[in-house]
Scaffold this motif. Structure first.
Motif, PDB file in Angstrom:
ATOM      1  N   VAL A   1       6.826   2.946   2.851  1.00  0.00           N
ATOM      2  CA  VAL A   1       6.502   1.447   2.190  1.00  0.00           C
ATOM      3  C   VAL A   1       7.143   0.562   1.250  1.00  0.00           C
ATOM      4  O   VAL A   1       6.621  -0.415   1.514  1.00  0.00           O
ATOM      5  N   SER A   2       7.250   1.542   0.719  1.00  0.00           N
ATOM      6  CA  SER A   2       8.129   1.049  -0.656  1.00  0.00           C
ATOM      7  C   SER A   2       8.631   1.557  -1.507  1.00  0.00           C
ATOM      8  O   SER A   2       8.485   3.132  -1.464  1.00  0.00           O
ATOM      9  N   LYS A   3       9.989   0.951  -2.227  1.00  0.00           N
ATOM     10  CA  LYS A   3      10.507   2.148  -2.590  1.00  0.00           C
ATOM     11  C   LYS A   3      10.021   2.502  -3.828  1.00  0.00           C
ATOM     12  O   LYS A   3      11.116   3.357  -4.944  1.00  0.00           O
ATOM     13  N   TYR A   4       9.307   1.793  -4.451  1.00  0.00           N
ATOM     14  CA  TYR A   4       8.874   2.485  -6.496  1.00  0.00           C
ATOM     15  C   TYR A   4       7.397   2.762  -5.576  1.00  0.00           C
ATOM     16  O   TYR A   4       6.763   2.629  -6.225  1.00  0.00           O
ATOM     17  N   TRP A   5       7.174   3.677  -4.613  1.00  0.00           N
ATOM     18  CA  TRP A   5       6.319   4.420  -4.769  1.00  0.00           C
ATOM     19  C   TRP A   5       5.572   5.141  -5.663  1.00  0.00           C
ATOM     20  O   TRP A   5       4.621   5.471  -5.959  1.00  0.00           O
ATOM     21  N   LEU A   6       6.753   5.787  -6.069  1.00  0.00           N
ATOM     22  CA  LEU A   6       6.351   7.195  -7.399  1.00  0.00           C
ATOM     23  C   LEU A   6       6.235   5.981  -8.912  1.00  0.00           C
ATOM     24  O   LEU A   6       4.699   6.609  -9.374  1.00  0.00           O
ATOM     25  N   GLN A   7       6.019   4.314  -8.567  1.00  0.00           N
ATOM     26  CA  GLN A   7       5.674   4.263  -9.895  1.00  0.00           C
ATOM     27  C   GLN A   7       4.309   3.555  -9.399  1.00  0.00           C
ATOM     28  O   GLN A   7       3.585   3.619 -10.960  1.00  0.00           O
ATOM     29  N   ASP A   8       4.254   3.222  -8.886  1.00  0.00           N
ATOM     30  CA  ASP A   8       2.791   2.778  -8.107  1.00  0.00           C
ATOM     31  C   ASP A   8       1.909   4.208  -8.125  1.00  0.00           C
ATOM     32  O   ASP A   8       1.026   3.943  -8.369  1.00  0.00           O
TER      33      ASP A   8
ATOM     34  N   PRO B   1       0.871  -0.949  -0.335  1.00  0.00           N
ATOM     35  CA  PRO B   1      -0.192  -0.046  -0.109  1.00  0.00           C
ATOM     36  C   PRO B   1       0.967   1.824   0.017  1.00  0.00           C
ATOM     37  O   PRO B   1       0.890   2.333   0.862  1.00  0.00           O
ATOM     38  N   SER B   2       1.803   1.594  -0.909  1.00  0.00           N
ATOM     39  CA  SER B   2       2.533   2.516  -1.329  1.00  0.00           C
ATOM     40  C   SER B   2       2.345   4.076  -1.558  1.00  0.00           C
ATOM     41  O   SER B   2       3.083   5.041  -2.019  1.00  0.00           O
ATOM     42  N   ARG B   3       0.229   4.113  -1.886  1.00  0.00           N
ATOM     43  CA  ARG B   3       0.015   5.177  -2.718  1.00  0.00           C
ATOM     44  C   ARG B   3      -1.259   5.592  -1.767  1.00  0.00           C
ATOM     45  O   ARG B   3      -1.788   4.518  -1.753  1.00  0.00           O
ATOM     46  N   GLU B   4      -1.868   6.855  -1.626  1.00  0.00           N
ATOM     47  CA  GLU B   4      -3.147   7.049  -0.503  1.00  0.00           C
ATOM     48  C   GLU B   4      -3.290   8.450  -1.486  1.00  0.00           C
ATOM     49  O   GLU B   4      -3.053   8.773  -2.152  1.00  0.00           O
ATOM     50  N   PHE B   5      -5.063   8.152  -1.748  1.00  0.00           N
ATOM     51  CA  PHE B   5      -5.909   9.124  -2.481  1.00  0.00           C
ATOM     52  C   PHE B   5      -6.529  10.019  -1.459  1.00  0.00           C
ATOM     53  O   PHE B   5      -6.814   9.697  -0.492  1.00  0.00           O
ATOM     54  N   ILE B   6      -6.646  10.931  -1.699  1.00  0.00           N
ATOM     55  CA  ILE B   6      -7.693  12.105  -1.384  1.00  0.00           C
ATOM     56  C   ILE B   6      -8.186  12.714  -1.812  1.00  0.00           C
ATOM     57  O   ILE B   6      -7.886  13.140  -3.706  1.00  0.00           O
ATOM     58  N   VAL B   7      -9.424  12.846  -2.042  1.00  0.00           N
ATOM     59  CA  VAL B   7     -10.664  12.826  -2.973  1.00  0.00           C
ATOM     60  C   VAL B   7     -10.932  14.372  -2.402  1.00  0.00           C
ATOM     61  O   VAL B   7     -11.794  14.108  -1.489  1.00  0.00           O
ATOM     62  N   VAL B   8     -11.244  15.446  -3.315  1.00  0.00           N
ATOM     63  CA  VAL B   8     -11.086  17.062  -2.724  1.00  0.00           C
ATOM     64  C   VAL B   8     -12.717  17.014  -3.636  1.00  0.00           C
ATOM     65  O   VAL B   8     -12.835  17.309  -4.800  1.00  0.00           O
TER      66      VAL B   8
END
Length: 175
Positions: A84-91, A43-50
């Motif tokens: 959480v992950s070194k691949y956060w940017l790709q994810d 779970p290396s990415r999260e989202f905020i809905v505005v």
């Protein structure tokens, strides 16, 4: 829509009708974001809905390149978790694509507002801090982008693939 049609209809749309996006449509777009692949399924990415008009207008100040946010009817801020992950940017980048394509499939127009700036740490920090303070994002998250969306004020013609002669190689580079 079929995937090829969605891919061709995906255009940067920065002018929107004054029409709200239903909760059901937003839920399907959010689901698409959550279904985007992530390295090692972390779970290396999260989202905020505005959806607040006031906050969308405020977020326009994150960078001079997102004046269209004040017209958007919703936005999704995509963050990454380097802890959480070194691949956060790709994810997070893949998730942005899923969000944009899902928006097109729902008849919406969308635009990508880069917050993270890989080649200018000071500019990136400035943009990220602006968004971080507005949305109470913890300091351990990186803020990749804001995707604004709404029903397009005008329809743009579908894209055709660009000339592939310099972009596509077979078997080996230059092949």
């Amino acid at each position: 829509m079929e995937f090829q049609e969605i891919a061709r209809k995906r255009r940067e749309i920065t002018d929107y009708k004054d029409e709200l996006i239903s909760d059901e449509v937003m839920k399907r777009i959010q689901d698409a974001a959550m279904l985007a692949p992530a390295g090692n399924n972390l779970p290396s990415r999260e989202f905020i809905v505005v959806r607040s008009e006031k906050m969308l207008k405020h977020l326009e100040g994150a960078t001079p390149f997102v004046p269209w946010l004040k017209k958007a009817k919703a936005a999704i801020v995509v963050t990454g978790r380097p802890d959480v992950s070194k691949y956060w940017l790709q994810d997070a980048s893949i998730a942005c694509s899923y969000i944009w394509l899902a928006a097109v499939d729902e008849g919406l127009g969308a635009a990508f507002g880069a917050i993270y700036h890989a080649q200018d740490a000071a500019e990136s920090a400035k943009r990220e801090q602006y968004v971080r303070e507005a949305l109470h994002i913890p300091a351990d998250r990186k803020i990749l982008a804001i995707l604004g969306m709404g029903y397009p004020a005008e329809e743009k013609a579908p894209k055709s693939p660009p000339d592939q002669s310099e972009l596509l190689h077979y078997e080996i580079f230059g092949g």
